[in-house]
Motif scaffolding. Structure first.
Motif, short mmCIF file in Angstrom:
data_model
loop_
_atom_site.label_atom_id
_atom_site.label_comp_id
_atom_site.label_asym_id
_atom_site.label_seq_id
_atom_site.Cartn_x
_atom_site.Cartn_y
_atom_site.Cartn_z
N PHE A 1 46.44 42.32 35.50
CA PHE A 1 44.66 41.98 34.98
C PHE A 1 43.51 40.48 35.80
CE2 PHE A 1 42.93 38.70 31.97
CZ PHE A 1 42.18 39.37 31.75
N LEU A 2 45.28 39.93 36.00
CA LEU A 2 44.30 39.23 37.45
C LEU A 2 43.48 39.70 38.65
CD1 LEU A 2 46.24 36.09 37.07
CD2 LEU A 2 44.28 36.19 36.47
N TYR B 1 37.72 36.23 42.64
CA TYR B 1 38.58 36.49 43.36
C TYR B 1 38.16 37.53 44.99
CZ TYR B 1 43.90 37.01 45.58
OH TYR B 1 43.91 37.15 46.46
N LYS B 2 37.81 38.44 44.00
CA LYS B 2 37.57 39.12 45.38
C LYS B 2 36.58 40.11 46.34
CE LYS B 2 38.01 43.16 41.96
NZ LYS B 2 37.92 44.30 41.39
N ASP B 3 36.10 38.85 45.91
CA ASP B 3 34.35 38.04 46.19
C ASP B 3 35.04 37.09 47.65
OD1 ASP B 3 32.74 40.38 44.98
OD2 ASP B 3 32.03 38.50 43.73
N TYR C 1 43.22 31.03 39.21
CA TYR C 1 42.32 30.50 39.03
C TYR C 1 41.39 30.21 37.68
CZ TYR C 1 37.40 28.16 39.63
OH TYR C 1 36.29 27.95 39.58
N PRO C 2 41.34 31.40 37.45
CA PRO C 2 40.99 32.45 35.85
C PRO C 2 41.84 31.67 34.85
CG PRO C 2 40.91 33.62 37.42
CD PRO C 2 41.61 32.60 38.06
N ILE C 3 42.95 31.61 35.23
CA ILE C 3 43.91 31.38 34.21
C ILE C 3 44.27 29.44 33.69
CG2 ILE C 3 46.22 31.44 33.17
CD1 ILE C 3 44.43 33.70 32.91
#
Ligand code: ATP
Ligand code: MG
Length: 313
Positions: A103-104, A110-112, A127-129
């Motif tokens: 999911f992450l 993150y990919k960018d 980070y999003p969590i």
């Protein structure tokens, strides 16, 4: 009626420019009093990309000064630092245990960032969590974001939703509020004004710095008027005020730029003065008061979470 709670995170990645002001700071200043507002300095988030202690320290102080200078009143919202409140780390861990690695791995940001060469550290990955924890700790209703950050709020909803499905309705699912900005403020080269493009008019620059930046705005003689100069001017004055001036000064780009520089100076000078009067000690006092008010809310959430997951003895 009780106000809805709003939380927004501040990242200071460099000197603010007038694009940041009209696109982000002003919309916040204009609306934050309609909500029970929390402004969080995301200093632990900054550690995903910044390993320079002096710079991190300076950024923390500067971003608070910037917000105070543009008119945020610390008695009307809670200004605090993520690292001053350990509840963020604790709920961040708990929520990390709710979501899966695949999911992450779908996160655009993150990919960018990794594609741009940033260190793919585990903090950047999760980070999003941590951001989901920042939001959920305060029973946040709305999180104002630009269109590009919509996915982060979806991540927060997913993490909170998984927690609630496992343990009952403990955490509040946040909604995003897409900010109506002014659109994109052009830089001195006509591209989007960006800290990283070197095409900015600094928000707290000196009179000379502002003048120099304005005089360097690229003009193109194909149209009726210098569009980049006009677009920035329109942030300060109405079309009714400006159009006759641009009409009578057709082709006299230097004069129009001088008028823009003078109008910017009139607009910026009071904020610059205010900012210069704010000391580091003032900032520390604001943050100390803020974290006490923040903990009064988040400590309750963390107690509920501890009860729910079974670690409260
Ligand atoms: P960077 O070059 O590091 O991406 P930036 O100048 O684009 O920096 P950000 O930190 O990415 O600034 O953005 C901070 C806020 O300012 C965001 O809400 C963003 O939408 C807004 N913003 C940035 N540049 C502009 C602009 N040119 N016009 C309007 N809003 C802007
Ligand atoms: Mg940007």
């Amino acid at each position: 009626m009780t106000k809805k709670r709003l939380l927004t995170g501040l990242q200071s990645s460099g000197t603010l420019h007038i694009g940041n002001y009209f696109g982000a700071l002003k919309p916040f200043v204009d609306t934050y009093e309609e909500y029970d507002s929390f402004l969080m300095v995301a200093d632990y988030h900054a550690l995903t990309s910044l390993r320079d202690p002096k710079a991190l320290h300076a950024n923390i102080i500067n971003v608070v000064k910037d917000y105070l200078a543009v008119g945020v009143d610390p008695s009307k919202c809670v200004i605090f630092r993520q690292s001053d409140n350990q509840d963020h780390m604790e709920l961040g861990w708990v929520l990390n245990c709710m979501v899966t690695v695949p999911f992450l791995m779908q996160a655009h940001s993150y990919k960018d960032k990794v594609a741009k060469g940033m260190d793919a550290n585990a903090g950047l990955f999760t980070y999003p969590i941590l951001q989901a924890a920042d939001i959920a700790l305060y029973d946040t209703d709305v999180v104002p974001v630009g269109e590009d950050q919509r996915q982060h709020i979806e991540y927060a909803r997913e993490a909170v939703g998984k927690f609630n499905r496992a343990y009952g309705d403990i955490l509040k699912e946040p909604a995003e509020k897409i900010i109506d900005g002014v659109g994109v403020v052009p830089g001195t080269d006509g591209a989007k004004m960006s800290k990283s493009y070197g095409n900015t008019i600094p928000l707290f620059g000196t009179k000379d710095e502002i003048e120099k930046a304005v005089m360097s705005i690229v003009t193109d003689s194909s149209g009726e008027r210098p569009e980049n100069v006009y677009a920035i001017h329109r942030l300060l004055k109405s079309a009714e005020e400006l159009d006759p001036i641009y009409e009578t000064h057709k082709g006299r780009y230097g004069d129009l730029k001088k008028m823009l520089a003078a109008d910017l100076e009139t607009f910026i000078a009071p904020m610059r003065e205010k900012r210069n009067a704010i000391t580091d000690e003032d900032v520390k006092a604001v943050l100390a008061d803020g974290v006490a008010r923040a903990k009064a809310v988040s400590n309750k959430t963390i107690l509920n979470v501890r009860q729910a997951i079974g670690i409260a003895l």
